[in-house]
Scaffold this motif. Sequence first.
Motif, mmCIF file in Angstrom:
data_model
loop_
_atom_site.group_PDB
_atom_site.id
_atom_site.type_symbol
_atom_site.label_atom_id
_atom_site.label_comp_id
_atom_site.label_asym_id
_atom_site.label_seq_id
_atom_site.Cartn_x
_atom_site.Cartn_y
_atom_site.Cartn_z
ATOM 1 N N GLU A 99 34.042 49.404 34.173
ATOM 2 C CA GLU A 99 32.842 48.497 33.974
ATOM 3 C C GLU A 99 32.993 47.066 34.094
ATOM 4 O O GLU A 99 32.794 46.212 33.391
ATOM 5 N N LEU A 100 33.365 46.730 35.477
ATOM 6 C CA LEU A 100 33.445 45.246 35.783
ATOM 7 C C LEU A 100 32.148 44.833 36.105
ATOM 8 O O LEU A 100 31.657 45.094 37.229
ATOM 9 N N PHE A 101 31.506 44.233 35.088
ATOM 10 C CA PHE A 101 30.076 43.846 35.250
ATOM 11 C C PHE A 101 29.653 42.548 35.677
ATOM 12 O O PHE A 101 28.863 42.261 36.255
ATOM 13 N N ASP A 269 35.374 42.589 32.901
ATOM 14 C CA ASP A 269 34.746 43.869 31.873
ATOM 15 C C ASP A 269 34.189 42.579 30.617
ATOM 16 O O ASP A 269 34.632 41.474 30.790
ATOM 17 N N ALA A 270 33.968 43.422 29.753
ATOM 18 C CA ALA A 270 33.431 42.664 28.464
ATOM 19 C C ALA A 270 34.539 42.040 27.611
ATOM 20 O O ALA A 270 34.426 41.065 26.801
ATOM 21 N N ASN A 271 35.833 42.686 27.966
ATOM 22 C CA ASN A 271 36.838 42.142 27.104
ATOM 23 C C ASN A 271 37.773 41.091 27.950
ATOM 24 O O ASN A 271 38.977 40.864 27.841
ATOM 25 N N SER A 272 37.185 40.565 29.022
ATOM 26 C CA SER A 272 37.941 39.640 30.221
ATOM 27 C C SER A 272 39.073 40.020 30.845
ATOM 28 O O SER A 272 40.109 39.780 31.451
ATOM 29 N N LEU A 309 44.745 36.138 31.516
ATOM 30 C CA LEU A 309 46.104 36.155 31.050
ATOM 31 C C LEU A 309 46.229 34.831 30.292
ATOM 32 O O LEU A 309 47.102 34.778 29.555
ATOM 33 N N ASP A 310 45.222 33.976 30.123
ATOM 34 C CA ASP A 310 45.021 32.907 29.357
ATOM 35 C C ASP A 310 46.148 31.949 29.485
ATOM 36 O O ASP A 310 46.712 31.738 28.718
ATOM 37 N N GLN A 311 46.324 31.731 30.802
ATOM 38 C CA GLN A 311 47.490 30.750 31.170
ATOM 39 C C GLN A 311 46.950 29.722 31.877
ATOM 40 O O GLN A 311 47.335 29.651 33.260
#
Length: 356
Positions: A99-101, A269-272, A309-311
Amino acid sequence: MTKKIAVLPGDGIGVEIIAEALKLLDALKNDGLDVELTEAPVGGAGYDAAGKPLPDETLALVKQADAILLGAVGGPQYENLSRELRPERGLLGLRSELELFANLRPAILYPQLADASSLKTEVVAGLDIMIVRELTGGIYFGEPRGIRKKDNGEREGFNTLVYSESEVDRISRVAFDIAMKRGKKLCSVDKANVLEVSELWREVVENVGQEYKEVELSHMYVDNAAMQLVKWPKQFDVMVTKNMFGDILSDTAAMLTGSIGMLPSASLDANSKGMYEPIHGSAPDIAGKGVANPLATILSVAMMLRYSLDQPALADKIDTAVGRVLDKGLRTPDIMAQGCKEVGTVEMGEAVLAEL
Ligand code: NAD
């Protein structure tokens, strides 16, 4: 916590360029990057290993990964396979299964490479646009679709362009969030003068915009956007648009930079959780020759660090290292210019590594 990265080299030059990206990820472990890398086949390699372009084991791996790094798929040896066995099906399968929107396509032109563009240097030097394309809806997926016979016996083809409010809402939030991290300007591209879908699109984007007061929101019809991209692309910061318009505009923007071997992409996706890959294909014409440009893949790693990865500091480090290598005049053949030093895939990868 250890982040799991699924590494899918794919086919052709995918294998060569991913090898360079992996060296960087390994080196960044010294900077505290805590990742576990697992490789799996996809595309033609998936077909060779398991008889289908997206093998079950690969699918299981990507489903439990935090991010996916992909090389490229495809090759002449797979062209006669039936449609569902072709390598490209592996990519479509990954996008829909995960679900890579939201497809993020930056078009960045390093000032050092301004000569590579077909446009005048002052129009493109330093260009830095992000196109956010909706990837799982719109006319490419809308039902009903098909080819049917009319009463008079003539055939007609038909597709359906449909977007629900929630689909527009989630893609615009991704775009606004990205604009917040960049120049705080968002241009939503539609065709609201003709299409009802676009009327709704515009209304929803406006509504979401109420929550992002700091972002300067504008709207543009797609035909004008195509003209403006070529006339004065630096007016844009972030653009958001539906699947088909984004398909076309992101390729136009990519070509402003003149160098396909330099452009990364992300699909979220919706959760990054995201899949990161260069925009180019498997380049069978140069596969195995050691001359492919690994920078698009290396810059895809930077996007992965930034968006999944928030880096951001490590992402900046890679971006800076790539800039320095270009400053030094190292060039793979696709971006070679007079007075520069021509290098191969491995030499380019190692030069970036050295700059890190
Ligand atoms: P391509 O992007 O593979 O190649 C186009 C041209 O650009 C070629 O001349 C190639 O040598 C050059 N090129 C591409 N990447 C380069 C790099 N990193 N360094 C230097 N030069 C580079 O597109 P194509 O030739 O149309 O397609 C080849 C195969 O790739 C096909 O099977 C196609 O279906 C597949 N494909 C896959 C993807 C993907 O995996 N995302 C995308 C596009 C095409």
